[in-house]
Design a protein around this motif. Structure first.
Motif, short mmCIF file in Angstrom:
data_model
loop_
_atom_site.label_atom_id
_atom_site.label_comp_id
_atom_site.label_asym_id
_atom_site.label_seq_id
_atom_site.Cartn_x
_atom_site.Cartn_y
_atom_site.Cartn_z
N LEU A 51 20.77 55.97 45.41
CA LEU A 51 20.10 54.74 44.97
C LEU A 51 18.64 54.92 44.55
O LEU A 51 18.25 54.42 43.49
N PRO A 52 17.81 55.64 45.32
CA PRO A 52 16.39 55.73 44.94
C PRO A 52 16.14 56.64 43.74
O PRO A 52 15.03 56.63 43.19
N LEU A 53 17.14 57.41 43.33
CA LEU A 53 16.92 58.35 42.23
C LEU A 53 17.03 57.63 40.89
O LEU A 53 17.84 56.74 40.72
N GLY A 54 16.23 58.04 39.94
CA GLY A 54 16.36 57.49 38.60
C GLY A 54 17.61 58.07 37.92
O GLY A 54 18.15 59.09 38.34
N GLU A 55 18.04 57.39 36.86
CA GLU A 55 19.24 57.84 36.15
C GLU A 55 19.06 59.27 35.64
O GLU A 55 19.99 60.09 35.71
N ASP A 56 17.84 59.57 35.16
CA ASP A 56 17.60 60.92 34.62
C ASP A 56 17.78 61.99 35.69
O ASP A 56 18.33 63.05 35.43
N GLU A 57 17.27 61.67 36.87
CA GLU A 57 17.39 62.67 37.93
C GLU A 57 18.84 62.86 38.35
O GLU A 57 19.27 63.99 38.61
N VAL A 58 19.61 61.76 38.39
CA VAL A 58 21.03 61.89 38.74
C VAL A 58 21.72 62.79 37.70
O VAL A 58 22.46 63.72 38.05
N ARG A 59 21.44 62.51 36.43
CA ARG A 59 22.06 63.32 35.37
C ARG A 59 21.64 64.79 35.45
O ARG A 59 22.45 65.70 35.26
N ARG A 60 20.35 65.00 35.72
CA ARG A 60 19.87 66.38 35.84
C ARG A 60 20.58 67.11 36.97
O ARG A 60 21.03 68.25 36.82
#
Ligand SMILES: [Zn+2]
Ligand SMILES: [Zn+2]
Length: 365
Positions: A51-60
């Motif tokens: 939840l706290p991660l941004g979409e970019d970080e999840v994708r990375r």
């Protein structure tokens, strides 16, 4: 914003789903099918980690294969996230929508469509498995207009019952939640307050009076002798602070759902109903305007059919409630509605079909 009553919920397969929502939905579907807390918790823990991660970080992290370095993210939960970020419906979710997504029970649909909320639910403040915010999000997704947060009272230490100080703090949390939900949803201030041996309620009366809804339940000395139990329950339902009489017989007809709903840690055992003069107790309910709860938990089914029929004949009001200890259990309303409708309980006599203003007016001491 979720659709009202969940009637027009688009099929999940028709739209891409965010990884956190996919994990939450899997947990929800497992809970409504009474899966063990342990199985469900993995998905809720992973959702909280993502939840706290941004979409970019999840994708990375998906690209680099480092999702599982996050605490609480394991093999099956990372697979869900990896599939969700590609825009696909995760296999696990698709499978559960097929196997666990259908109606819980046949019958009761007309009443269920009229219910506006739930008057008996627990959070992780007492013995529920999820934070208040998660219960609220799930209630809104289920189409509820209101939800009463009714964590336990101090004497139920085994269920981490709230002291007066903790309840006061919880009321501030409720105010904060309501400041965010807007006009379409109200989190009601509530309690499931123990009925003490003499019929007194187990919390400061001034504090009880500040709440919107008070469900009074017997959790101790369930085997009390019939006359004493009748006096105890009559005194409690005549108390102007009591809004709803919770699970009046205390029976358990099957092993408990897979949650921490641990009143007394009676675990998988079944339990016979308490003995009391139901006509006297329900008559007192009618005279004092206290509603009789139809507890929707599959293992409770309380009151039994014949007592619902008696309460109906005597003129009682009812509350069809879930006693949910986890978000997915909010769907248990279907079970209570099936029983109430089959036994002929008129919609108008079910207080949680009423708009929130009328409900709160009625419950006011
Ligand atoms: Zn209870
Ligand atoms: Zn409860």
């Amino acid at each position: 914003m979720p659709s009202r009553q969940g009637r027009a919920r688009p099929t999940v397969a028709a739209m891409p789903i965010e990884p956190v929502d996919a994990l939450r939905r899997i947990a929800y579907l497992l809970e409504r099918h009474r899966e063990s807390t342990y199985r469900v918790e993995a998905y809720r823990t992973a959702a909280a980690a993502i939840l706290p991660l941004g979409e970019d970080e999840v994708r990375r992290r998906v690209r680099e294969g480092t999702l599982r370095e996050l605490p609480g993210v394991g093999a099956s939960t990372s697979a869900v996230v990896e599939q969700a970020v590609t825009g696909a419906v995760p296999d696990k979710l698709a499978e559960l929508e097929r196997t666990h997504g259908g109606p819980l029970v046949e019958g009761g649909e007309a009443l269920r469509a009229r219910l506006r909320g739930d008057l008996h639910t627990h959070s992780s403040w007492s013995d529920g498995g999820s934070p208040v915010e998660e219960m609220v999000a799930s209630a809104m997704e289920a189409g509820h207009e209101y939800l009463a947060l009714t964590d336990h009272s101090p004497r139920l230490t085994v269920a981490n019952g709230l002291s007066a100080a903790r309840l006061r703090r919880q009321l501030e949390v409720v105010d904060a939640v309501n400041a965010h939900t807007g006009a379409s949803f109200t989190l009601l201030k509530g309690i499931e307050v123990d009925i003490l041996d003499d019929g007194e309620l187990d919390q400061d009366r001034d504090l009880l009076a500040r709440l919107d809804v008070r469900v009074a339940s017997v959790h101790s000395k369930l085997r009390m002798e019939r006359a004493a139990m009748t006096r105890r329950m009559v005194a409690a339902v005549r108390d102007p602070l009591t809004s709803v009489l919770g699970h009046c017989t205390g029976r358990r007809v099957m092993p408990r759902a897979g949650d921490r709903g641990g009143e007394g840690r009676s675990g998988g055992r079944t339990r016979p109903p308490s003995e009391f003069d139901a006509e006297a107790v329900f008559t007192a309910c009618v005279e004092s305007g206290t509603a009789v709860e139809i507890n929707s938990r599959p293992e409770r089914q309380d009151p039994p059919d014949e007592l619902i029929t008696l309460a109906l004949e005597l003129g009682c009001l009812f509350a069809v409630s879930t006693d949910a200890h986890a978000p997915g259990q909010l769907d248990f309303l279907a079970y209570g509605c099936e029983r109430a409708q089959r036994l002929g309980v008129p919609v108008e006599r079910v207080v949680n079909t009423w708009p929130v203003d009328r409900l709160v007016d009625w419950a006011r001491p």
